[in-house]
Design an enzyme around this catalytic site. Structure first.
Site, PDB file in Angstrom:
ATOM      1  N   ASP A 153     -31.868 -31.233  90.864  1.00 17.65           N
ATOM      2  CA  ASP A 153     -32.883 -32.015  90.147  1.00 17.65           C
ATOM      3  C   ASP A 153     -33.526 -33.004  91.120  1.00 17.65           C
ATOM      4  OD1 ASP A 153     -34.093 -34.216  88.640  1.00 17.65           O
ATOM      5  OD2 ASP A 153     -33.306 -33.167  86.883  1.00 17.65           O
ATOM      6  N   THR A 161     -36.747 -26.158  75.532  1.00 17.17           N
ATOM      7  CA  THR A 161     -37.879 -25.231  75.718  1.00 17.17           C
ATOM      8  C   THR A 161     -38.314 -25.160  77.188  1.00 17.17           C
ATOM      9  OG1 THR A 161     -39.536 -26.969  75.439  1.00 17.17           O
ATOM     10  CG2 THR A 161     -38.766 -25.869  73.433  1.00 17.17           C
ATOM     11  N   ASP A 217     -33.742 -36.808  90.131  1.00 19.46           N
ATOM     12  CA  ASP A 217     -32.425 -37.449  90.222  1.00 19.46           C
ATOM     13  C   ASP A 217     -32.032 -37.706  91.666  1.00 19.46           C
ATOM     14  OD1 ASP A 217     -31.961 -37.659  87.540  1.00 19.46           O
ATOM     15  OD2 ASP A 217     -30.721 -35.853  87.386  1.00 19.46           O
ATOM     16  N   ARG A 250     -39.507 -32.448  81.325  1.00 18.39           N
ATOM     17  CA  ARG A 250     -39.294 -31.142  80.704  1.00 18.39           C
ATOM     18  C   ARG A 250     -38.365 -31.275  79.508  1.00 18.39           C
ATOM     19  NH1 ARG A 250     -37.834 -26.375  84.736  1.00 18.39           N
ATOM     20  NH2 ARG A 250     -35.876 -27.507  84.873  1.00 18.39           N
TER      21      ARG A 250
HETATM   22  C1  PRP Z   1     -39.257 -31.748  87.561  1.00 17.66           C
HETATM   23  C2  PRP Z   1     -40.236 -31.637  88.698  1.00 17.66           C
HETATM   24  C3  PRP Z   1     -41.436 -31.031  88.032  1.00 17.66           C
HETATM   25  C4  PRP Z   1     -40.813 -30.143  86.994  1.00 17.66           C
HETATM   26  C5  PRP Z   1     -40.928 -28.725  87.457  1.00 17.66           C
HETATM   27  O1  PRP Z   1     -39.515 -32.829  86.756  1.00 17.66           O
HETATM   28  O2  PRP Z   1     -40.508 -32.850  89.323  1.00 17.66           O
HETATM   29  O3  PRP Z   1     -42.300 -31.982  87.446  1.00 17.66           O
HETATM   30  O4  PRP Z   1     -39.448 -30.509  86.883  1.00 17.66           O
HETATM   31  O5  PRP Z   1     -40.465 -27.861  86.506  1.00 17.66           O
HETATM   32  P1  PRP Z   1     -41.421 -26.857  85.723  1.00 17.66           P
HETATM   33  O6  PRP Z   1     -42.236 -26.153  86.750  1.00 17.66           O
HETATM   34  O7  PRP Z   1     -40.463 -25.950  85.016  1.00 17.66           O
HETATM   35  O8  PRP Z   1     -42.250 -27.634  84.766  1.00 17.66           O
HETATM   36  P2  PRP Z   1     -38.568 -33.220  85.519  1.00 17.66           P
HETATM   37  O9  PRP Z   1     -39.107 -32.626  84.253  1.00 17.66           O
HETATM   38  O10 PRP Z   1     -37.143 -32.921  85.856  1.00 17.66           O
HETATM   39  O11 PRP Z   1     -38.794 -34.770  85.381  1.00 17.66           O
HETATM   40  P3  PRP Z   1     -38.403 -35.944  86.389  1.00 17.66           P
HETATM   41  O12 PRP Z   1     -39.219 -35.733  87.642  1.00 17.66           O
HETATM   42  O13 PRP Z   1     -38.830 -37.145  85.656  1.00 17.66           O
HETATM   43  O14 PRP Z   1     -36.931 -35.892  86.649  1.00 17.66           O
HETATM   44  N1  URA Z   2     -37.073 -29.495  88.416  1.00 19.65           N
HETATM   45  C1  URA Z   2     -36.227 -29.844  89.426  1.00 19.65           C
HETATM   46  O1  URA Z   2     -36.138 -31.025  89.793  1.00 19.65           O
HETATM   47  N2  URA Z   2     -35.494 -28.875  89.988  1.00 19.65           N
HETATM   48  C2  URA Z   2     -35.585 -27.593  89.608  1.00 19.65           C
HETATM   49  O2  URA Z   2     -34.885 -26.745  90.185  1.00 19.65           O
HETATM   50  C3  URA Z   2     -36.455 -27.255  88.564  1.00 19.65           C
HETATM   51  C4  URA Z   2     -37.193 -28.227  87.998  1.00 19.65           C
END
Ligand code: PRP
Ligand code: URA
Length: 219
Positions: free
Chosen positions: A205, A113, A208, A109
């Site tokens: 997160d 944005t 993480d 993400r």
């Molecule tokens: C997290 C999660 C989803 C996303 C959800 O990934 O695993 O893919 O956020 O959020 P959304 O519905 O607002 O799109 P992140 O972008 O944090 O990446 P990561 O898994 O690599 O940490």
């Molecule tokens: N992605 C995450 O990992 N946690 C949240 O709460 C939202 C998006």
């Protein structure tokens, strides 16, 4: 949020699932336990999402006699985790169907944005002939899930289901309005998103916490 208006949503309410999600939410749950629980939840949710898995009859010989009995074919399915956090669910799904093919979609993400940015995609060539089970623990704004569905469709996917652990009402609404035809499996529906688009109360997160990349205070 009244989920009954979205006919594609299955809200999973087994007490053991709720118990495990509560453990995920706990900020004191360490990485090793967090990973194990994400995998166990994927198994529980996947078990329900795979309820309509086609079977074929095969001959088996019991100690008594030969008989034709149902057997699952791994050929018609494909699990697709959204990287990174979706990877935490992959092994749980593979425990259900060990020989299943897996594709991978990498999205992160944009911090301002909150919209997804694609950085990786590897899918099987015969995706059009498979039921795709897209997996990601978090459905927040819905941007990543919708972005992943767009990628899958671009590559020819026709039959898709999406499995998440915790959803925000905003994400459910966006996903269901864009894709009323895609079954959505939800383990918990939370209150809202905060101004950083994190789910409240949520679990923080997820990527993480699965991979231990969160900065922990020195003790
Ligand atoms: C997290 C999660 C989803 C996303 C959800 O990934 O695993 O893919 O956020 O959020 P959304 O519905 O607002 O799109 P992140 O972008 O944090 O990446 P990561 O898994 O690599 O940490
Ligand atoms: N992605 C995450 O990992 N946690 C949240 O709460 C939202 C998006």
């Amino acid at each position: 949020m009244d989920l009954s208006k979205y006919k594609n949503v299955t809200y999973l309410d087994h007490p053991l699932l709720k118990h495990k999600i509560t453990k995920l939410r706990d900020k004191n749950t360490p990485t090793n336990e967090f990973r194990t629980i994400v995998k166990e939840i994927a198994f529980i949710e996947g078990y329900e999402a795979l309820r309509d898995l086609p079977t074929h009859l095969r001959e088996v010989e019991t100690p008594i006699e030969k008989t034709m009995q149902p057997s699952v074919s791994r050929k018609g399915i494909c699990f697709v985790p959204i990287l990174r956090a979706g990877l935490g669910m992959e092994d749980g799904m593979l425990e259900l169907v060990p020989g299943a093919t897996c594709g991978h979609i990498g999205l992160y993400r944009n911090e301002e944005t909150h919209e997804p940015v694609e950085y990786y995609c590897k899918l099987p060539d015969d995706i059009a002939n498979r039921h795709i089970y897209l997996i990601d623990p978090m459905l927040a704004t819905g941007g990543s899930a919708c972005g992943a569905v767009d990628i899958l469709r671009r590559h020819g996917a026709k039959q898709i289901s999406f499995i998440c652990i915790i959803a925000a009402p905003e994400g459910v609404a966006r996903f269901c309005e864009a894709h009323p035809d895609i079954p959505l499996y939800v383990g918990a529906l939370d209150r809202e998103l905060n101004d950083k688009a994190y789910i409240c109360p949520g679990l923080g997160d997820c990527g993480d916490r699965i991979f231990g990349t969160v900065n922990k205070p020195h003790s």
